[in-house]
Each structure stands twice: as C-alpha cells, then as structure tokens.
Design a protein around this motif. Structure first.
Motif, PDB file in Angstrom:
ATOM      1  N   MET A  20       0.811  -1.003   0.116  1.00 10.05           N
ATOM      2  CA  MET A  20       0.022  -0.039   0.175  1.00 10.05           C
ATOM      3  C   MET A  20       0.953   1.254  -0.066  1.00 10.05           C
ATOM      4  O   MET A  20       1.615   1.334   0.968  1.00 10.05           O
ATOM      5  N   THR A  21       0.521   2.145  -0.803  1.00  7.04           N
ATOM      6  CA  THR A  21       1.445   3.409  -0.808  1.00  7.04           C
ATOM      7  C   THR A  21       1.218   4.376   0.022  1.00  7.04           C
ATOM      8  O   THR A  21       0.155   4.131   0.461  1.00  7.04           O
ATOM      9  N   PRO A  22       1.979   5.289   0.221  1.00 11.29           N
ATOM     10  CA  PRO A  22       1.804   6.448   1.365  1.00 11.29           C
ATOM     11  C   PRO A  22       0.391   7.344   1.012  1.00 11.29           C
ATOM     12  O   PRO A  22      -0.161   7.447   1.776  1.00 11.29           O
ATOM     13  N   ASP A  23       0.271   7.341  -0.407  1.00  6.73           N
ATOM     14  CA  ASP A  23      -0.917   8.168  -0.843  1.00  6.73           C
ATOM     15  C   ASP A  23      -2.147   7.433  -0.345  1.00  6.73           C
ATOM     16  O   ASP A  23      -3.130   8.006   0.177  1.00  6.73           O
ATOM     17  N   ALA A  24      -2.135   6.217  -0.545  1.00  9.26           N
ATOM     18  CA  ALA A  24      -3.244   5.311  -0.421  1.00  9.26           C
ATOM     19  C   ALA A  24      -3.612   5.399   0.990  1.00  9.26           C
ATOM     20  O   ALA A  24      -4.871   5.462   1.740  1.00  9.26           O
ATOM     21  N   VAL A  25      -2.359   5.046   2.113  1.00 10.71           N
ATOM     22  CA  VAL A  25      -2.813   5.096   3.534  1.00 10.71           C
ATOM     23  C   VAL A  25      -3.262   6.580   3.941  1.00 10.71           C
ATOM     24  O   VAL A  25      -4.066   6.651   4.858  1.00 10.71           O
ATOM     25  N   THR A  26      -2.823   7.589   3.432  1.00 11.02           N
ATOM     26  CA  THR A  26      -3.274   8.969   3.614  1.00 11.02           C
ATOM     27  C   THR A  26      -4.639   9.007   3.118  1.00 11.02           C
ATOM     28  O   THR A  26      -5.517   9.695   4.056  1.00 11.02           O
ATOM     29  N   ASP A  27      -5.133   8.374   2.180  1.00 11.00           N
ATOM     30  CA  ASP A  27      -6.393   8.572   1.529  1.00 11.00           C
ATOM     31  C   ASP A  27      -7.490   7.996   2.658  1.00 11.00           C
ATOM     32  O   ASP A  27      -8.477   8.454   2.772  1.00 11.00           O
ATOM     33  N   VAL A  28      -6.992   6.651   2.998  1.00 12.41           N
ATOM     34  CA  VAL A  28      -7.714   5.947   4.044  1.00 12.41           C
ATOM     35  C   VAL A  28      -7.957   6.499   5.370  1.00 12.41           C
ATOM     36  O   VAL A  28      -9.014   6.806   5.901  1.00 12.41           O
ATOM     37  N   LEU A  29      -6.988   7.201   5.851  1.00 15.21           N
ATOM     38  CA  LEU A  29      -6.683   8.014   7.042  1.00 15.21           C
ATOM     39  C   LEU A  29      -7.809   9.393   6.944  1.00 15.21           C
ATOM     40  O   LEU A  29      -8.619   9.689   7.947  1.00 15.21           O
ATOM     41  N   HIS A  30      -7.891   9.810   5.831  1.00 16.31           N
ATOM     42  CA  HIS A  30      -8.564  10.883   5.522  1.00 16.31           C
ATOM     43  C   HIS A  30     -10.186  10.532   5.609  1.00 16.31           C
ATOM     44  O   HIS A  30     -10.904  11.371   6.205  1.00 16.31           O
TER      45      HIS A  30
END
Length: 87
Positions: A1-11
C-alpha cells in the motif's frame, strides 16, 4: 500500500468519524449552552440538571440520526473493503 493510499484511508476515516459524531456533539453542545444559561440566570448549580437533559437529548439525537451515522460509517467501510479486495 502506497503512502498516498494510506493517507487517503486515514482522511476518509476521519471524515467518517466526523460525519458519524457531529449530530450527537452538536446536540450536546446546544443543550449544554442552554442549560448553562438557565443555571446562570437562576443561580441553581445542580450537577444532575446538566446531565439528565443532555443525556435525553443525545439519546433522542441518536435515535433520529442513526441512519445518517450508519451511512457515513458504511460508506467508509465499503471504501476500505474495496481497497482490501483490490490489493
């Protein structure tokens, strides 16, 4: 999982939590302010006077807004599960 995907899930998780909790928090805030004003005007400082009406109001808001809260959390859950299923 990319950092952008993790940031999106957290958002999306934060937005889902906010969407699920705002009706209850707004109700508790409004009732608390009204009860605080009544206590200040009447100089009655009874602790149960703040607790019981707030409890009843938040319970009523929960009964009225449960579907809205469920939709917010369900939308996040569907998005999270689609990410899990996708990879």
């Amino acid at each position: 999982m990319t950092p952008d995907a993790v940031t999106d899930v957290l958002h999306r998780a934060l937005l889902a939590g906010l969407g699920a909790s705002w009706p209850l928090l707004a109700t508790a805030l409004a009732v608390g302010v009204v009860i605080g004003l009544v206590q200040a005007l009447t100089q009655v400082q009874e602790s149960t006077l703040t607790f019981v009406p707030k409890l009843l109001a938040v319970g009523g808001a929960l009964a009225l807004c449960a579907s809205l809260m469920g939709q917010a959390l369900g939308s996040f859950a569907r998005h999270a599960m689609s990410l899990v299923a996708g990879g």
